[in-house]
Write a protein that holds these residues in place. Sequence first.
Motif, PDB file in Angstrom:
ATOM      1  N   SER A  60      -4.447  -3.376   4.168  1.00 40.54           N
ATOM      2  CA  SER A  60      -3.667  -2.806   2.671  1.00 40.54           C
ATOM      3  C   SER A  60      -4.444  -2.786   1.548  1.00 40.54           C
ATOM      4  CB  SER A  60      -2.430  -3.952   2.797  1.00 40.54           C
ATOM      5  OG  SER A  60      -2.933  -5.353   2.157  1.00 40.54           O
ATOM      6  N   PHE A  61      -5.492  -4.174   1.479  1.00 42.62           N
ATOM      7  CA  PHE A  61      -6.360  -4.284   0.382  1.00 42.62           C
ATOM      8  C   PHE A  61      -7.325  -2.909   0.267  1.00 42.62           C
ATOM      9  CE2 PHE A  61      -5.369  -8.662   0.054  1.00 42.62           C
ATOM     10  CZ  PHE A  61      -5.345  -8.787  -1.305  1.00 42.62           C
ATOM     11  N   LEU A  62      -7.881  -2.674   1.675  1.00 45.29           N
ATOM     12  CA  LEU A  62      -8.842  -1.622   1.471  1.00 45.29           C
ATOM     13  C   LEU A  62      -8.228  -0.264   1.099  1.00 45.29           C
ATOM     14  CD1 LEU A  62     -10.901  -2.340   4.618  1.00 45.29           C
ATOM     15  CD2 LEU A  62     -11.747  -1.967   2.267  1.00 45.29           C
ATOM     16  N   THR A  63      -6.891  -0.057   1.852  1.00 45.23           N
ATOM     17  CA  THR A  63      -6.163   1.225   1.549  1.00 45.23           C
ATOM     18  C   THR A  63      -6.087   1.348   0.172  1.00 45.23           C
ATOM     19  OG1 THR A  63      -5.263   1.097   3.613  1.00 45.23           O
ATOM     20  CG2 THR A  63      -4.103   2.461   2.073  1.00 45.23           C
ATOM     21  N   ASP A  64      -5.705   0.265  -0.563  1.00 45.87           N
ATOM     22  CA  ASP A  64      -5.601   0.460  -2.094  1.00 45.87           C
ATOM     23  C   ASP A  64      -6.753   0.607  -2.735  1.00 45.87           C
ATOM     24  OD1 ASP A  64      -2.635  -0.175  -1.718  1.00 45.87           O
ATOM     25  OD2 ASP A  64      -2.757  -2.297  -2.217  1.00 45.87           O
ATOM     26  N   PRO A  88      -6.352   4.680   4.261  1.00 46.18           N
ATOM     27  CA  PRO A  88      -7.064   3.709   5.342  1.00 46.18           C
ATOM     28  C   PRO A  88      -8.414   4.075   5.786  1.00 46.18           C
ATOM     29  CG  PRO A  88      -4.827   4.402   6.005  1.00 46.18           C
ATOM     30  CD  PRO A  88      -5.107   5.221   4.684  1.00 46.18           C
ATOM     31  N   PRO A  89      -9.207   3.350   6.003  1.00 47.94           N
ATOM     32  CA  PRO A  89     -10.720   3.550   6.201  1.00 47.94           C
ATOM     33  C   PRO A  89     -10.672   4.308   7.412  1.00 47.94           C
ATOM     34  CG  PRO A  89     -10.166   1.282   6.740  1.00 47.94           C
ATOM     35  CD  PRO A  89      -9.006   1.591   6.090  1.00 47.94           C
ATOM     36  N   GLY A  90     -11.499   5.323   7.227  1.00 48.25           N
ATOM     37  CA  GLY A  90     -11.487   6.227   8.586  1.00 48.25           C
ATOM     38  C   GLY A  90     -13.119   6.843   8.564  1.00 48.25           C
ATOM     39  N   ALA A 129     -26.565   2.474   1.430  1.00 46.86           N
ATOM     40  CA  ALA A 129     -25.412   2.771   2.673  1.00 46.86           C
ATOM     41  C   ALA A 129     -24.492   3.691   2.325  1.00 46.86           C
ATOM     42  CB  ALA A 129     -24.820   1.499   3.182  1.00 46.86           C
ATOM     43  N   HIS A 130     -24.577   4.056   1.077  1.00 41.33           N
ATOM     44  CA  HIS A 130     -23.381   4.904   0.315  1.00 41.33           C
ATOM     45  C   HIS A 130     -21.953   4.496   0.751  1.00 41.33           C
ATOM     46  CE1 HIS A 130     -26.515   7.897  -0.221  1.00 41.33           C
ATOM     47  NE2 HIS A 130     -26.936   8.029   0.855  1.00 41.33           N
ATOM     48  N   ALA A 131     -21.818   3.157   0.586  1.00 42.70           N
ATOM     49  CA  ALA A 131     -20.839   2.446   0.625  1.00 42.70           C
ATOM     50  C   ALA A 131     -19.524   2.954  -0.240  1.00 42.70           C
ATOM     51  CB  ALA A 131     -20.903   0.968   0.644  1.00 42.70           C
ATOM     52  N   ASP A 132     -18.476   2.889   0.262  1.00 40.48           N
ATOM     53  CA  ASP A 132     -17.083   3.147  -0.850  1.00 40.48           C
ATOM     54  C   ASP A 132     -16.589   1.838  -1.184  1.00 40.48           C
ATOM     55  OD1 ASP A 132     -17.259   6.130  -0.556  1.00 40.48           O
ATOM     56  OD2 ASP A 132     -16.527   5.675   1.698  1.00 40.48           O
TER      57      ASP A 132
END
Length: 294
Positions: A84-88, A93-95, A170-173
């Motif tokens: 839920s934290f990552l989605t916000d 959702p991480p994909g 790493a081109h992280a989001d």
Amino acid sequence: MHNYMRTDLACEAPIPPEKRGIHLTEYSRSGIRIEEMQVQEGEGEKSIGRPAGRYVTLHCGKIWEMDQDALACTAEAAAEILLSFLTDCIGSPPGTESGIFVAGLGNRFITADSIGPRTADLVTVTNHASGEDSLLSRLGCCRVSALAPGVLGQTGLEAARLIAEAASAAHADAIIAVDALAARSTERLGTTVQISDTGIRPGSGIGNHRAAITGDSMGIPVIAMGIPTVVDSATLVWDALANAGITEADDTLTQVLENGRKYIVSPRESDLIAASAAELLGGTLNRVLTPALL
């Protein structure tokens, strides 16, 4: 909170009766009691002395005494919250299009401070093998990178600087920072998991402030995960005095608590706690980031 009452746990912060700018909820999931605190900017930050954001605490019992089934159940509950934290944070959702960077903070050679590096070791990294036509992509796994940057005394560099450079490469989001925490109460050592979206300030719980790892400093969202493993000695003494009915400190006691020689106390089960905590947090991360590979 007095200077000698140090804690990284939002659930241990003194909350004024009027609760201005603070919203608290409590619920249960898989038999685990969960407290959620929303701290609003301005009034909420001032009343609790913590950055605005969302703090979730799982009270899961003695992690080092859990069998594999109990660890898995706790990891599932923590994974649902982390998702839920990552989605916000990243908007979905991480994909396969998501890049997540896991930072394992702390010193792996000090048992009570080794949770971060040990957790990073257990994370399934996929960034090097991801691609549009890769098997990992077809399985729906996101791009996962992990790093245990060590501490300033080992590298000569702030962990925050190393993480910022590596996450950019790493081109992280988003960044998930994992660290051992300090608690006010010994009862929470190895029994509590905290997840927040306010980032982390390594060493703050024991008065050893290092460069902050936050959304502002990193340029991307930062989620912090941790389990308390230590208590400041002055905090421990003050809690013991409070339990004995002494709730006010005179000038002499205050000087001893604030200026006396400090020790950091960890339980005798530290080695078991560190191993079990890393297994729990590593399992939580893998359930969220690479569920198809479990």
